[in-house]
Design a protein around this motif. Structure first.
Motif, PDB file in Angstrom:
ATOM      1  N   SER A   1      -1.175  21.189 -25.253  1.00 21.68           N
ATOM      2  CA  SER A   1       0.005  20.405 -25.782  1.00 21.68           C
ATOM      3  C   SER A   1      -0.329  18.977 -25.937  1.00 21.68           C
ATOM      4  O   SER A   1       0.312  18.323 -26.640  1.00 21.68           O
ATOM      5  CB  SER A   1       0.826  20.492 -24.332  1.00 21.68           C
ATOM      6  OG  SER A   1       1.352  21.951 -24.272  1.00 21.68           O
ATOM      7  N   LEU A   2      -1.358  18.470 -25.213  1.00 20.38           N
ATOM      8  CA  LEU A   2      -1.868  16.932 -25.339  1.00 20.38           C
ATOM      9  C   LEU A   2      -2.439  16.908 -26.785  1.00 20.38           C
ATOM     10  O   LEU A   2      -2.038  15.862 -27.376  1.00 20.38           O
ATOM     11  CB  LEU A   2      -2.806  16.675 -24.442  1.00 20.38           C
ATOM     12  CG  LEU A   2      -2.308  16.142 -23.170  1.00 20.38           C
ATOM     13  CD1 LEU A   2      -3.475  15.752 -22.094  1.00 20.38           C
ATOM     14  CD2 LEU A   2      -1.744  14.655 -23.215  1.00 20.38           C
TER      15      LEU A   2
ATOM     16  N   VAL B   1       3.313  19.633 -21.983  1.00 21.81           N
ATOM     17  CA  VAL B   1       2.460  19.059 -21.051  1.00 21.81           C
ATOM     18  C   VAL B   1       2.924  18.854 -19.643  1.00 21.81           C
ATOM     19  O   VAL B   1       1.993  19.194 -18.759  1.00 21.81           O
ATOM     20  CB  VAL B   1       2.043  17.517 -21.429  1.00 21.81           C
ATOM     21  CG1 VAL B   1       1.376  16.784 -20.356  1.00 21.81           C
ATOM     22  CG2 VAL B   1       1.334  17.640 -22.888  1.00 21.81           C
TER      23      VAL B   1
ATOM     24  N   THR C   1      -2.524  22.315 -20.984  1.00 23.16           N
ATOM     25  CA  THR C   1      -2.313  20.909 -20.683  1.00 23.16           C
ATOM     26  C   THR C   1      -2.961  20.163 -21.912  1.00 23.16           C
ATOM     27  O   THR C   1      -2.457  19.513 -22.561  1.00 23.16           O
ATOM     28  CB  THR C   1      -2.606  20.378 -19.508  1.00 23.16           C
ATOM     29  OG1 THR C   1      -1.870  20.939 -18.540  1.00 23.16           O
ATOM     30  CG2 THR C   1      -2.399  18.540 -19.525  1.00 23.16           C
TER      31      THR C   1
ATOM     32  N   TRP D   1       5.367  17.457 -25.510  1.00 19.65           N
ATOM     33  CA  TRP D   1       5.129  16.642 -24.400  1.00 19.65           C
ATOM     34  C   TRP D   1       5.962  17.476 -23.227  1.00 19.65           C
ATOM     35  O   TRP D   1       5.786  17.196 -21.840  1.00 19.65           O
ATOM     36  CB  TRP D   1       5.774  15.125 -24.546  1.00 19.65           C
ATOM     37  CG  TRP D   1       4.737  14.468 -25.078  1.00 19.65           C
ATOM     38  CD1 TRP D   1       4.800  14.116 -26.415  1.00 19.65           C
ATOM     39  CD2 TRP D   1       3.624  14.024 -24.481  1.00 19.65           C
ATOM     40  NE1 TRP D   1       3.852  13.155 -26.811  1.00 19.65           N
ATOM     41  CE2 TRP D   1       2.878  13.301 -25.670  1.00 19.65           C
ATOM     42  CE3 TRP D   1       2.872  14.121 -23.433  1.00 19.65           C
ATOM     43  CZ2 TRP D   1       1.691  12.712 -25.358  1.00 19.65           C
ATOM     44  CZ3 TRP D   1       1.781  13.361 -23.153  1.00 19.65           C
ATOM     45  CH2 TRP D   1       1.095  12.689 -24.315  1.00 19.65           C
TER      46      TRP D   1
ATOM     47  N   GLY E   1       0.663  16.488 -28.781  1.00 24.94           N
ATOM     48  CA  GLY E   1       1.057  15.477 -28.423  1.00 24.94           C
ATOM     49  C   GLY E   1       0.574  14.058 -28.888  1.00 24.94           C
ATOM     50  O   GLY E   1       1.701  13.020 -29.233  1.00 24.94           O
TER      51      GLY E   1
ATOM     52  N   TYR F   1       6.988  16.636 -31.304  1.00 24.48           N
ATOM     53  CA  TYR F   1       6.338  15.739 -30.462  1.00 24.48           C
ATOM     54  C   TYR F   1       7.230  16.064 -28.946  1.00 24.48           C
ATOM     55  O   TYR F   1       6.418  16.218 -27.843  1.00 24.48           O
ATOM     56  CB  TYR F   1       6.359  14.429 -30.669  1.00 24.48           C
ATOM     57  CG  TYR F   1       5.144  13.982 -31.651  1.00 24.48           C
ATOM     58  CD1 TYR F   1       4.161  14.484 -31.653  1.00 24.48           C
ATOM     59  CD2 TYR F   1       5.748  13.211 -32.776  1.00 24.48           C
ATOM     60  CE1 TYR F   1       2.782  14.251 -32.626  1.00 24.48           C
ATOM     61  CE2 TYR F   1       4.836  12.973 -33.906  1.00 24.48           C
ATOM     62  CZ  TYR F   1       3.610  13.474 -33.549  1.00 24.48           C
ATOM     63  OH  TYR F   1       2.405  13.235 -34.819  1.00 24.48           O
TER      64      TYR F   1
END
Length: 120
Positions: free
Chosen positions: A85-86, A58, A82, A55, A89, A51
């Motif tokens: 990665s989100l 992000v 973005t 982040w 995440g 995680y």
């Protein structure tokens, strides 16, 4: 047109993140099975690492998106990076869509085409 270093570094980081996210399945599942057998709780620490990688991605992709916007470069790579990665995440269960989005983002981050202006 000047090539942005932040886009290059975001692309390199996204390659690293793809490898880490692909390995996350094996690490999290093996740690979970080991926890069940040994009655320990190490899965939380293992997943926290993944995680954190997501982040950091992000933040790096948002910075690349912002710099691309300032320098009139296509925003596709930063946006997809973005979102990818989100995805991871928010939940490691979304690792496969995250990997696919990051691979597409890598291509666009390395290309750095000029943005098409809608206002002529």
């Amino acid at each position: 047109m000047k090539k942005l270093k932040i886009d290059i570094w975001a692309g390199i980081y996204n390659i690293f993140a793809c490898v880490v996210f692909a390995s996350s399945w094996f690490v999290i599942f093996s740690t979970a099975f080991s926890d069940a057998a040994n009655k320990t709780n190490a899965t939380g620490g293992a997943s926290a690492f993944f995680y954190a990688i997501a982040w950091i991605g992000v933040v790096l992709n948002v910075l690349a998106l912002w710099q691309s916007h300032k320098h009139n470069i296509s925003l596709v790579g930063g946006v997809l990076g973005t979102i990818g990665s989100l995805c991871f995440g928010i939940s490691a269960a979304m690792a496969f869509p995250a990997i696919v989005l990051l691979i597409i983002a890598i291509v666009f981050l390395f290309l750095q085409h000029p943005r098409k202006n809608s206002a002529a």
